[in-house]
Structure formats: C-alpha cells, structure tokens
Design an enzyme around this catalytic site. Structure first.
Site, PDB file in Angstrom:
ATOM      1  N   GLY A  20      14.969  -3.410  27.532  1.00 20.99           N
ATOM      2  CA  GLY A  20      14.203  -3.981  26.769  1.00 20.99           C
ATOM      3  C   GLY A  20      12.725  -3.740  26.715  1.00 20.99           C
ATOM      4  O   GLY A  20      12.256  -2.817  27.355  1.00 20.99           O
ATOM      5  N   ASP A  50      11.526  -8.396  23.965  1.00 19.80           N
ATOM      6  CA  ASP A  50      11.263  -9.657  24.902  1.00 19.80           C
ATOM      7  C   ASP A  50       9.962 -10.399  24.577  1.00 19.80           C
ATOM      8  O   ASP A  50       8.932  -9.160  24.526  1.00 19.80           O
ATOM      9  CB  ASP A  50      11.463  -9.225  26.178  1.00 19.80           C
ATOM     10  CG  ASP A  50      10.999 -10.344  27.355  1.00 19.80           C
ATOM     11  OD1 ASP A  50      12.015 -11.102  27.521  1.00 19.80           O
ATOM     12  OD2 ASP A  50       9.871 -10.798  27.650  1.00 19.80           O
ATOM     13  N   TYR A  55       2.686 -15.807  24.963  1.00 20.40           N
ATOM     14  CA  TYR A  55       2.068 -14.464  24.565  1.00 20.40           C
ATOM     15  C   TYR A  55       1.117 -14.497  23.263  1.00 20.40           C
ATOM     16  O   TYR A  55       0.438 -13.656  22.979  1.00 20.40           O
ATOM     17  CB  TYR A  55       2.818 -13.380  24.310  1.00 20.40           C
ATOM     18  CG  TYR A  55       3.900 -12.807  25.411  1.00 20.40           C
ATOM     19  CD1 TYR A  55       3.612 -13.435  26.828  1.00 20.40           C
ATOM     20  CD2 TYR A  55       5.068 -12.318  25.443  1.00 20.40           C
ATOM     21  CE1 TYR A  55       4.395 -13.488  27.893  1.00 20.40           C
ATOM     22  CE2 TYR A  55       5.923 -12.003  26.420  1.00 20.40           C
ATOM     23  CZ  TYR A  55       5.574 -12.600  27.510  1.00 20.40           C
ATOM     24  OH  TYR A  55       6.208 -12.413  28.990  1.00 20.40           O
ATOM     25  N   LYS A  84      10.720 -17.378  25.073  1.00 20.06           N
ATOM     26  CA  LYS A  84      10.778 -18.297  26.283  1.00 20.06           C
ATOM     27  C   LYS A  84      10.143 -19.799  25.976  1.00 20.06           C
ATOM     28  O   LYS A  84       9.124 -19.765  25.329  1.00 20.06           O
ATOM     29  CB  LYS A  84       9.897 -17.663  27.100  1.00 20.06           C
ATOM     30  CG  LYS A  84      10.521 -16.164  27.558  1.00 20.06           C
ATOM     31  CD  LYS A  84       9.709 -15.436  28.783  1.00 20.06           C
ATOM     32  CE  LYS A  84      10.126 -14.204  28.568  1.00 20.06           C
ATOM     33  NZ  LYS A  84       9.384 -13.076  27.999  1.00 20.06           N
ATOM     34  N   HIS A 117      10.506 -20.439  30.780  1.00 23.32           N
ATOM     35  CA  HIS A 117       9.649 -19.415  31.216  1.00 23.32           C
ATOM     36  C   HIS A 117       9.283 -19.453  32.552  1.00 23.32           C
ATOM     37  O   HIS A 117       9.281 -18.406  33.359  1.00 23.32           O
ATOM     38  CB  HIS A 117       8.335 -19.432  30.344  1.00 23.32           C
ATOM     39  CG  HIS A 117       7.526 -18.138  30.385  1.00 23.32           C
ATOM     40  ND1 HIS A 117       6.987 -17.555  29.068  1.00 23.32           N
ATOM     41  CD2 HIS A 117       7.545 -17.153  31.231  1.00 23.32           C
ATOM     42  CE1 HIS A 117       6.401 -16.569  29.579  1.00 23.32           C
ATOM     43  NE2 HIS A 117       6.757 -16.040  30.802  1.00 23.32           N
ATOM     44  N   GLN A 190      15.266 -13.877  34.588  1.00 24.11           N
ATOM     45  CA  GLN A 190      14.214 -12.897  34.390  1.00 24.11           C
ATOM     46  C   GLN A 190      13.034 -13.102  35.442  1.00 24.11           C
ATOM     47  O   GLN A 190      12.197 -14.120  35.617  1.00 24.11           O
ATOM     48  CB  GLN A 190      13.532 -13.229  33.058  1.00 24.11           C
ATOM     49  CG  GLN A 190      12.551 -11.652  32.725  1.00 24.11           C
ATOM     50  CD  GLN A 190      11.898 -11.924  31.342  1.00 24.11           C
ATOM     51  OE1 GLN A 190      10.831 -11.701  31.366  1.00 24.11           O
ATOM     52  NE2 GLN A 190      12.730 -11.930  30.344  1.00 24.11           N
ATOM     53  N   GLY A 217       7.539  -6.683  34.841  1.00 25.85           N
ATOM     54  CA  GLY A 217       6.680  -5.758  36.050  1.00 25.85           C
ATOM     55  C   GLY A 217       7.394  -4.844  36.587  1.00 25.85           C
ATOM     56  O   GLY A 217       7.107  -4.188  37.625  1.00 25.85           O
ATOM     57  N   GLY A 220       5.433  -1.872  38.042  1.00 25.64           N
ATOM     58  CA  GLY A 220       4.230  -2.298  38.884  1.00 25.64           C
ATOM     59  C   GLY A 220       3.739  -3.476  38.150  1.00 25.64           C
ATOM     60  O   GLY A 220       4.072  -4.530  38.231  1.00 25.64           O
ATOM     61  N   SER A 221       2.510  -3.145  37.314  1.00 23.90           N
ATOM     62  CA  SER A 221       2.171  -4.167  36.699  1.00 23.90           C
ATOM     63  C   SER A 221       0.841  -3.704  36.058  1.00 23.90           C
ATOM     64  O   SER A 221       0.527  -2.329  36.204  1.00 23.90           O
ATOM     65  CB  SER A 221       1.262  -5.133  37.495  1.00 23.90           C
ATOM     66  OG  SER A 221       0.018  -4.668  38.139  1.00 23.90           O
ATOM     67  N   LYS A 278       7.765   6.184  23.305  1.00 20.68           N
ATOM     68  CA  LYS A 278       9.056   6.947  23.110  1.00 20.68           C
ATOM     69  C   LYS A 278       9.717   7.734  24.375  1.00 20.68           C
ATOM     70  O   LYS A 278      10.869   7.944  24.507  1.00 20.68           O
ATOM     71  CB  LYS A 278       8.113   7.974  22.418  1.00 20.68           C
ATOM     72  CG  LYS A 278       9.161   8.820  21.669  1.00 20.68           C
ATOM     73  CD  LYS A 278       8.649   9.826  20.531  1.00 20.68           C
ATOM     74  CE  LYS A 278       9.520  10.612  19.901  1.00 20.68           C
ATOM     75  NZ  LYS A 278       8.898  11.596  18.785  1.00 20.68           N
TER      76      LYS A 278
END
Length: 323
Positions: A20, A50, A55, A84, A117, A190, A217, A220-221, A278
């Site tokens: 995703g 997602d 957001y 969410k 969420h 999730q 994540g 990592g983040s 990509k």
C-alpha cells in the site's frame, strides 16, 4: 509485475493489495503535496492507498484518485482505499457522519476499508487533539464494542466494503471478537511493524483469527520529533539489512518491504520522494531466502518509534501490553 495480482483475501471475502501507499504528509510539506505524489503512486502501479481523516489531506488524495480515474489510468474498482475513524468520533452516533464526511471530501461513494484509528476515545468536537488547561488530552469514555456496531452498520449500507482496527493490542481485539452478537470480525489490525518491532506475537494472534496485520512505519519512521524518539537507531542503516540488500542488489527499504510480504503482512510504504515511490513498487521483482528471513527476524528488539506518549495516561492506551 502488476501488484493487483498481489492481493490477500480478507475474512469478509474482499481482497486487499499486499503493498500500500501511505499518504501521511511530513510536517515540512504542504498538505496539497499529497495530490502530486498520490497521482504519481497510482501511475507507477500502486493500487492500495492508505489515508485518514487526521492527516487532513483526504481532499487532495481524493482529487488524485479522481484524476487518475478520469484519465483512464484506473477504474474505481481497481483502487483499494482505506480511511480511518478518528478518536473524536468514537461515540456510536458519530461514526456514520464521520465516514460520510470523509466520503464527501474524497468525492467517493464508498471506501474499501474503514478502520478505528486508535482504541482511544477523546472528547468529541472540532479539535482533533482536545487538551485541558494543563495540555493533557481530554479522554472520553466509549465502549469500543458500540463503536464497532456502528462500523458494522456502515458496512451494511455500503459506505465501506470492509471494516477493521488500528493500534489495538490483542486484548482490545479480543474484546471485539468476543462481543455478543458480533456480525463482522475486524478484517485487519494496522500497527507499527518493522524488523526492530516485528510484532511476531500479535501477528500469530491475528493469523489465528483470520485477521490481516497491516504494517505502518515499515521503513522505520520519518523521524519527526513531535512523534518519534530521535535517539533510537535508524532502521535503514542496520548492517544486517544493508548486507542482505547488497546481496540482492536491492535497497534496504525494498528488503524490509519484501520481508513483510513474505511473512503474510500487508505493508504500507510511505514516501514523498518520486524516485523512492517508483523503487518501492519493485518489491515483487525478487525474493528473500529463508536464511535472509531468519536473519531479519533476529533483528527484533521491541523498538517502537511511534509511542504516542501524549496518550500514555489514557485508560485504553494500547502499548502497555506485551502485544
């Protein structure tokens, strides 16, 4: 290879693409940036998008989807879209209006997946993070089983095809699964998941209940100081991952995405860099060996980048449990 062929069947009969595209905008970018990168992600082959009310960019993500439908790149049914339900809307009577508002913003008739969420109810209202005079979040007491029933009704009327949860620990999941009169099981949970926090116990629990684990994540983040402990090691610089990547002539990011797919985890790749977007779609072009998988499993050290410490006092804070 078209990732449409790379899908997992959910427990309600629908299919979710295993890779995703995550759309949360890093703070240094304007929210409108989501329009360009989401269009680009669809152009290079992402079919699972997602997003979330919190957001604050669903308008742009929706525009991106509309424009790619309009120019013939995709049909609506080719796209798997997740939204969410935010924490201020967990009271049952607020669930459907929240989803309807998202749909209107997105210009969509339905979402493919609607998930809670966080298992943390906070005071309803316009404020996404309502705080008291001491700067503490104001919690609300809501029985999540009642929230879940409201989600089931949204599925029944076709506003969403599937329903699930996010950031739930196994006890919170069990509460829903054991609910009297449960009509639909959550199709997914999730959660943050990557080689430093591989969630193997939660993954086993979910698999045993035919619930798909979706990893956020996963790389990592983005190391945003408001959300993430910056003293933690950088996952993409891990020597084991770099060695495996070199062996396969791939990037460490592709190695960790591939790792999740081979464990049966649906994985979200979040990037606002076109070159990386990509690149991330090339996860289907190679395979990790059992030895690689074992080596990556061995990296687990229960490092959680996203601790959401502002919620640590909430009675439903999910991360105090082992899994």
């Amino acid at each position: 290879m078209d990732p449409k062929g790379q899908r997992v069947k959910l427990n309600d009969g629908h299919f979710i693409p295993v890779l995703g595209f995550g759309t949360a905008v890093p703070p240094e970018f304007p929210k409108s940036e989501a329009l360009e990168v989401t269009k680009f992600a669809i152009e290079v082959g992402f079919r699972h998008i997602d997003c979330a009310h919190v957001y604050r960019n669903e308008e742009y993500v929706g525009q991106a989807i509309q424009s790619k439908i309009a120019d013939g790149t995709v049909k609506r049914e080719d796209i798997f879209y997740t939204s969410k339900l935010w924490c201020t809307f967990l009271r049952p009577e607020l669930v459907r209006p929240a989803l309807e508002k998202s749909l209107k913003t997105l210009q969509l008739d339905y979402v493919d997946l609607y998930i809670i969420h966080f298992p943390l109810a906070v005071k309803p209202g316009e404020e996404l993070f309502p705080k008291d005079e001491n700067g503490k979040l104001i919690s609300d007491s809501v029985d999540l089983c009642h929230t879940w029933e409201a989600l089931e009704k949204c599925k029944d009327v076709g506003l969403t095809k599937s329903i699930g949860v996010s950031n739930f620990n196994h006890k919170q999941l069990e509460k829903i699964l054991n609910k009297p009169g449960l009509k639909y099981k959550p199709v997914c949970n999730q959660v943050e998941c990557h080689p430093y926090l591989n969630q193997s116990k939660l993954l086993d629990f979910c698999k045993s209940h035919d619930i798909v684990l979706v990893a956020y994540g996963a790389l990592g983040s983005q190391r945003i100081k408001e959300w993430v402990n910056l003293n933690l090691p950088v996952l993409m610089e891990d020597s084991v991952l770099c060695a495996i990547a070199k062996k396969h002539k791939q990037t460490p990011a592709l190695v960790v995405l591939r790792y999740q797919i081979q464990r049966g985890v649906v994985v979200l790749a979040k990037s606002y860099n076109k070159k990386r977007i990509k690149e991330n779609i090339q996860v289907f072009d190679f395979e990790l060996t059992p030895e690689d998988m074992k080596a990556i499993d061995g990296l687990n050290r229960n490092i959680r980048y996203y601790e959401f410490l502002m919620w640590v006092d909430h009675p439903e804070y999910p991360f105090s449990e082992e899994y």
